[in-house]
Design an enzyme around this catalytic site. Structure first.
Site, PDB file in Angstrom:
ATOM      1  N   SER A  23       0.747  -1.383  -0.110  1.00 40.36           N
ATOM      2  CA  SER A  23       0.064  -0.033  -0.229  1.00 40.36           C
ATOM      3  C   SER A  23       1.085   0.962  -0.106  1.00 40.36           C
ATOM      4  O   SER A  23       0.530   2.289  -0.857  1.00 40.36           O
ATOM      5  CB  SER A  23      -0.893   0.190   0.991  1.00 40.36           C
ATOM      6  OG  SER A  23      -1.629  -0.833   1.229  1.00 40.36           O
ATOM      7  N   ARG A  46       1.438   7.231   6.207  1.00 38.39           N
ATOM      8  CA  ARG A  46       0.055   6.610   7.014  1.00 38.39           C
ATOM      9  C   ARG A  46      -1.490   7.855   7.185  1.00 38.39           C
ATOM     10  O   ARG A  46      -2.197   6.665   6.786  1.00 38.39           O
ATOM     11  CB  ARG A  46       0.869   6.936   8.139  1.00 38.39           C
ATOM     12  CG  ARG A  46       0.362   5.574   8.764  1.00 38.39           C
ATOM     13  CD  ARG A  46       1.289   5.152  10.607  1.00 38.39           C
ATOM     14  NE  ARG A  46       2.256   4.343   9.890  1.00 38.39           N
ATOM     15  CZ  ARG A  46       2.481   3.004  10.041  1.00 38.39           C
ATOM     16  NH1 ARG A  46       1.086   2.858  10.077  1.00 38.39           N
ATOM     17  NH2 ARG A  46       3.545   2.137   9.336  1.00 38.39           N
ATOM     18  N   HIS A  49      -3.071   6.183   3.704  1.00 38.32           N
ATOM     19  CA  HIS A  49      -2.895   5.173   3.691  1.00 38.32           C
ATOM     20  C   HIS A  49      -4.452   4.515   4.813  1.00 38.32           C
ATOM     21  O   HIS A  49      -5.018   3.866   4.451  1.00 38.32           O
ATOM     22  CB  HIS A  49      -1.546   4.190   4.432  1.00 38.32           C
ATOM     23  CG  HIS A  49      -2.191   2.912   4.865  1.00 38.32           C
ATOM     24  ND1 HIS A  49      -2.071   2.540   6.595  1.00 38.32           N
ATOM     25  CD2 HIS A  49      -2.319   2.135   4.245  1.00 38.32           C
ATOM     26  CE1 HIS A  49      -2.106   0.623   6.141  1.00 38.32           C
ATOM     27  NE2 HIS A  49      -2.040   1.019   5.159  1.00 38.32           N
TER      28      HIS A  49
END
Length: 224
Positions: A23, A46, A49
């Site tokens: 990812s 992050r 994500h």
């Protein structure tokens, strides 16, 4: 710290880590060139994500001292003050407690609810005031994912009462005062911050930022 500790933080199987790494590779490829230094990119990546929202790459703003101050505070066992329980539920409490960090959230306390009703205030405002009365804001990481009034009250406490948090994670989502509260945080003098400008935000973003900072504590944590 060892890579073993790093893996404990992620609490994943090998397959889980390979999926997450895949990812991140997709995010890196789709964002392409950007101006974030490596440690800051760990935080922003992050956040993307956690949301699958690439616009956040253009909305995230990090004070130059945000990473250094946040990592140092976590390593030192700082309080983590949150505006809503959703953040607390999402955080890795074992990892935080390994440093001596405790999570504090007062929005559901009976005295906070009573104070908010009596003053025609909000629970979020009164919860932040309670944290300050208890001495939990100075040197703390403050994470606001839901309540712009909590962020605005924190700005007031810094301005009027000399509160000195180590880092303000200001990512409330919403339409009334959310964007303005983040701009107010960015206007504070000498207080490191991580914010998502505009209306976007939410508890998952606050959690993602804090987990990125926790992961950075297991590396040098000083790179910016």
């Amino acid at each position: 710290m060892s890579n073993h500790t790093h893996n404990d933080m992620r609490q994943m199987t090998a397959l889980g880590r390979s999926i997450e790494d895949g990812s991140f590779a997709i995010i890196d490829a789709e964002v392409g060139a950007h101006d974030f230094p490596p440690a800051e990119w760990q935080v922003v990546r992050r956040v993307i994500h956690a949301t699958a929202d690439f616009e956040l790459a253009t909305l995230m703003r990090l004070h130059p001292d945000a990473i250094r101050s946040g990592v140092a505070a976590l390593r030192g066992g700082c309080p983590v003050v949150v505006d809503v329980k959703m953040i607390q539920v999402g955080l890795n409490e074992d990892r935080l407690s390994s440093y001596g960090c405790k999570i504090h959230g007062f929005i559901s306390d009976e005295d906070v609810i009573a104070s908010a009703k009596a003053a025609n205030s909000t629970r979020a405002i009164e919860a932040m005031r309670k944290a300050h009365r208890l001495g939990l804001i100075d040197g703390a990481i403050i994470a606001v994912g839901n309540a712009p009034t909590a962020l605005l009250e924190l700005v007031r406490l810094v301005r009027d009462e000399g509160a000195k948090p180590a880092l303000v994670v200001g990512v409330p989502v919403g339409f009334v005062s959310a964007a303005e509260s983040k701009e107010a945080v960015m206007g504070m003098h000498g207080i490191p911050y991580i914010v998502a400008r505009g209306r976007k935000g939410g508890s998952p973003i606050a959690v993602a930022i804090l987990h990125a900072l926790l992961l950075l504590t297991t590396t040098t944590g000083e790179a910016t």
